[in-house]
Every structure is written in C-alpha cells, then in structure tokens.
Scaffold this motif. Structure first.
Motif, mmCIF file in Angstrom:
data_model
loop_
_atom_site.group_PDB
_atom_site.id
_atom_site.type_symbol
_atom_site.label_atom_id
_atom_site.label_comp_id
_atom_site.label_asym_id
_atom_site.label_seq_id
_atom_site.Cartn_x
_atom_site.Cartn_y
_atom_site.Cartn_z
ATOM 1 N N GLY A 111 76.950 9.710 28.408
ATOM 2 C CA GLY A 111 75.656 9.694 29.075
ATOM 3 C C GLY A 111 75.364 8.374 29.775
ATOM 4 O O GLY A 111 74.271 8.167 30.286
ATOM 5 N N GLY A 112 76.344 7.454 29.755
ATOM 6 C CA GLY A 112 76.190 6.194 30.485
ATOM 7 C C GLY A 112 75.495 5.082 29.741
ATOM 8 O O GLY A 112 75.278 4.006 30.295
ATOM 9 N N GLN A 113 75.152 5.317 28.484
ATOM 10 C CA GLN A 113 74.495 4.261 27.720
ATOM 11 C C GLN A 113 75.506 3.174 27.358
ATOM 12 O O GLN A 113 76.658 3.452 27.016
ATOM 13 C CB GLN A 113 73.853 4.823 26.458
ATOM 14 N N LEU A 114 75.049 1.932 27.431
ATOM 15 C CA LEU A 114 75.915 0.789 27.166
ATOM 16 C C LEU A 114 75.229 -0.132 26.164
ATOM 17 O O LEU A 114 74.075 -0.514 26.339
ATOM 18 C CB LEU A 114 76.189 0.025 28.467
ATOM 19 N N ARG A 115 75.961 -0.456 25.103
ATOM 20 C CA ARG A 115 75.439 -1.392 24.107
ATOM 21 C C ARG A 115 76.293 -2.651 24.148
ATOM 22 O O ARG A 115 77.524 -2.576 24.115
ATOM 23 C CB ARG A 115 75.478 -0.773 22.710
ATOM 24 N N LEU A 116 75.652 -3.798 24.272
ATOM 25 C CA LEU A 116 76.351 -5.073 24.260
ATOM 26 C C LEU A 116 76.285 -5.677 22.871
ATOM 27 O O LEU A 116 75.244 -5.611 22.205
ATOM 28 C CB LEU A 116 75.720 -6.054 25.264
ATOM 29 N N TYR A 117 77.373 -6.264 22.424
ATOM 30 C CA TYR A 117 77.381 -6.981 21.157
ATOM 31 C C TYR A 117 78.441 -8.070 21.224
ATOM 32 O O TYR A 117 79.212 -8.165 22.180
ATOM 33 C CB TYR A 117 77.607 -6.030 19.977
ATOM 34 N N GLY A 118 78.461 -8.919 20.227
ATOM 35 C CA GLY A 118 79.372 -10.049 20.198
ATOM 36 C C GLY A 118 78.613 -11.336 19.911
ATOM 37 O O GLY A 118 77.379 -11.372 19.911
ATOM 38 N N ARG A 119 79.354 -12.410 19.683
ATOM 39 C CA ARG A 119 78.763 -13.671 19.262
ATOM 40 C C ARG A 119 77.683 -14.175 20.231
ATOM 41 O O ARG A 119 76.585 -14.515 19.816
ATOM 42 C CB ARG A 119 79.862 -14.732 19.130
ATOM 43 N N GLU A 120 77.978 -14.206 21.511
ATOM 44 C CA GLU A 120 77.019 -14.760 22.459
ATOM 45 C C GLU A 120 75.848 -13.814 22.727
ATOM 46 O O GLU A 120 74.742 -14.269 22.998
ATOM 47 C CB GLU A 120 77.726 -15.151 23.755
ATOM 48 N N VAL A 121 76.092 -12.536 22.632
ATOM 49 C CA VAL A 121 74.992 -11.568 22.769
ATOM 50 C C VAL A 121 73.999 -11.771 21.626
ATOM 51 O O VAL A 121 72.780 -11.790 21.838
ATOM 52 C CB VAL A 121 75.532 -10.123 22.785
ATOM 53 N N GLU A 122 74.529 -11.949 20.412
ATOM 54 C CA GLU A 122 73.649 -12.161 19.259
ATOM 55 C C GLU A 122 72.922 -13.500 19.361
ATOM 56 O O GLU A 122 71.774 -13.626 18.930
ATOM 57 C CB GLU A 122 74.442 -12.067 17.953
ATOM 58 N N LEU A 123 73.572 -14.508 19.940
ATOM 59 C CA LEU A 123 72.910 -15.792 20.163
ATOM 60 C C LEU A 123 71.704 -15.623 21.076
ATOM 61 O O LEU A 123 70.607 -16.119 20.786
ATOM 62 C CB LEU A 123 73.892 -16.794 20.774
ATOM 63 N N ILE A 124 71.886 -14.923 22.198
ATOM 64 C CA ILE A 124 70.780 -14.704 23.130
ATOM 65 C C ILE A 124 69.668 -13.895 22.473
ATOM 66 O O ILE A 124 68.482 -14.177 22.664
ATOM 67 C CB ILE A 124 71.283 -14.011 24.415
ATOM 68 N N ARG A 125 70.034 -12.902 21.675
ATOM 69 C CA ARG A 125 69.007 -12.108 20.993
ATOM 70 C C ARG A 125 68.238 -12.953 19.987
ATOM 71 O O ARG A 125 67.025 -12.799 19.823
ATOM 72 C CB ARG A 125 69.648 -10.883 20.345
ATOM 73 N N ALA A 126 68.939 -13.869 19.309
ATOM 74 C CA ALA A 126 68.256 -14.767 18.365
ATOM 75 C C ALA A 126 67.303 -15.703 19.116
ATOM 76 O O ALA A 126 66.176 -15.940 18.671
ATOM 77 C CB ALA A 126 69.280 -15.573 17.570
#
Length: 201
Positions: free
Chosen positions: A87-102
């Motif tokens: 359906g085209g949904q994209l989830r980003l994860y990883g060390r730097e993604v979690e840093l930005i979310r924090a």
C-alpha cells in the motif's frame, strides 16, 4: 547582535526596530526560530528606556511548540533503514532516525522526513556554487535538518550551507542543520558543531 531600523519588520535580524511610532518611540521585535509569525513584539523603546523590561534573549529552541521541521535523509543502513509495507506505507528506523525522534520529543517539534532526488544522496557542489542532495536541500531551505551518517566536514564550502551537531559516532559523524544565509554579518545554526576535515565520496 544585529539591529535594523526599518518600516518593515525583518525576521532575518536578531532584533528589528520599526520606524518611529511617535518622536523618540520605537516598536522593538525579536525574531523567532521556526515559528509563525517569524517575529514577536518585544517592547516599546521610549527615549532612553523600554516601557516594560523585556527578556532580550529568550530561550527559543527548547520548546518549538509542535513546529514541523523537514529532515532530509535517504536509506543508509544501519543508520537509516526503510521498512516498506503493502500500500506504499514506509516506516523509517535506525540509530539516526531514533536520535531525531528523541530530539523532537525533547524540543517539541514534529518531524517530516524528505528524500533528495534519486542519485543525489549527500550531494555534490555544482559549477555555479550550489549543491545537490541533502546539502542542497539545507542550502535552499527545503530541509531544516539532515541525517545520513554525515561526516563533519568543512571542505568544498559545505559550511556555507550547513553546520553540524557535536559528533556522536566513532567515525565523527553528526547530524546537519541549515545555515541562515540571509544574514550578511554572521551565519546562524541552532546546533552545536565541530569542524573536521573529512567528507563522503
């Protein structure tokens, strides 16, 4: 410190002084980081003093009030990984993604991830002095921050378009923040940075 006296309120200076309301009286505004409106009324200067005591240097970044910041990135495992769903949904994860979310939680901003055009990734300097890729996105104000295992580098004029956070990886990588190029006397970035001569290929 930059002041400007103008009929227009200018958000690219630290303080903006609007033309005289009456003889010896001026309206003083302060710029706001990533906020709308870009400026806020501070106080009125009358002859030799403010009419009310203002906070001249208020904290502008510990609470960004839910402002959306565009973060340039691309898939670069293990720091930035993509999980594609039907359906085209994209989830980003990883060390730097979690840093930005924090950071977004700590500073109260909303993250909007953006990708550079295909093949441009970190970016390259063009003959006209501009950049492609995420450096170009920062330089054109299309992005506010960037993550992609960025080596802290000042080569080829990158510091004209981006500054870096303090390094957080063993190889000296950090995240990038855009430089406010509207300022002629100084450049502004709202993250701490170090300079190191290293660059991505």
């Amino acid at each position: 410190m930059a002041f400007v006296k103008s009929r227009d309120i200018n958000a690219s200076f630290l303080f903006s002084i609007q033309s005289e309301v009456s003889p010896g009286e001026f309206s003083v505004y302060v710029n706001q980081v990533y906020s709308r409106p870009r400026v806020a009324f501070l106080s009125t200067w009358r002859c030799i003093h403010f009419t009310r005591t203002p906070t001249l240097f208020p904290d502008k970044i510990s609470n960004l009030r839910g402002t959306t910041l565009n973060v340039a990135t691309f898939e670069f495992p293990p720091d930035i990984m993509y999980d594609r769903h039907d359906g085209g949904q994209l989830r980003l994860y990883g060390r730097e993604v979690e840093l930005i979310r924090a950071l977004s939680t700590a500073c109260n901003f909303t993250v909007n991830f953006l990708e550079p055009p295909p093949g441009e990734v970190w970016g390259a300097r063009q003959t006209n002095g501009t950049w492609t890729g995420i450096v170009g996105m920062l330089g054109s104000n299309a992005a506010d921050l960037a993550i992609a295992s960025l080596f802290i580098a000042s080569v080829k004029g990158r510091m004209d378009f981006q500054h870096f956070s303090s390094p957080y990886g063993q190889k000296g990588e950090g995240y990038g923040g855009r430089v406010d190029t509207r300022q002629t006397s100084r450049r502004t970035c709202y993250v701490a940075y170090f300079t190191r001569t290293a660059e991505r290929p």
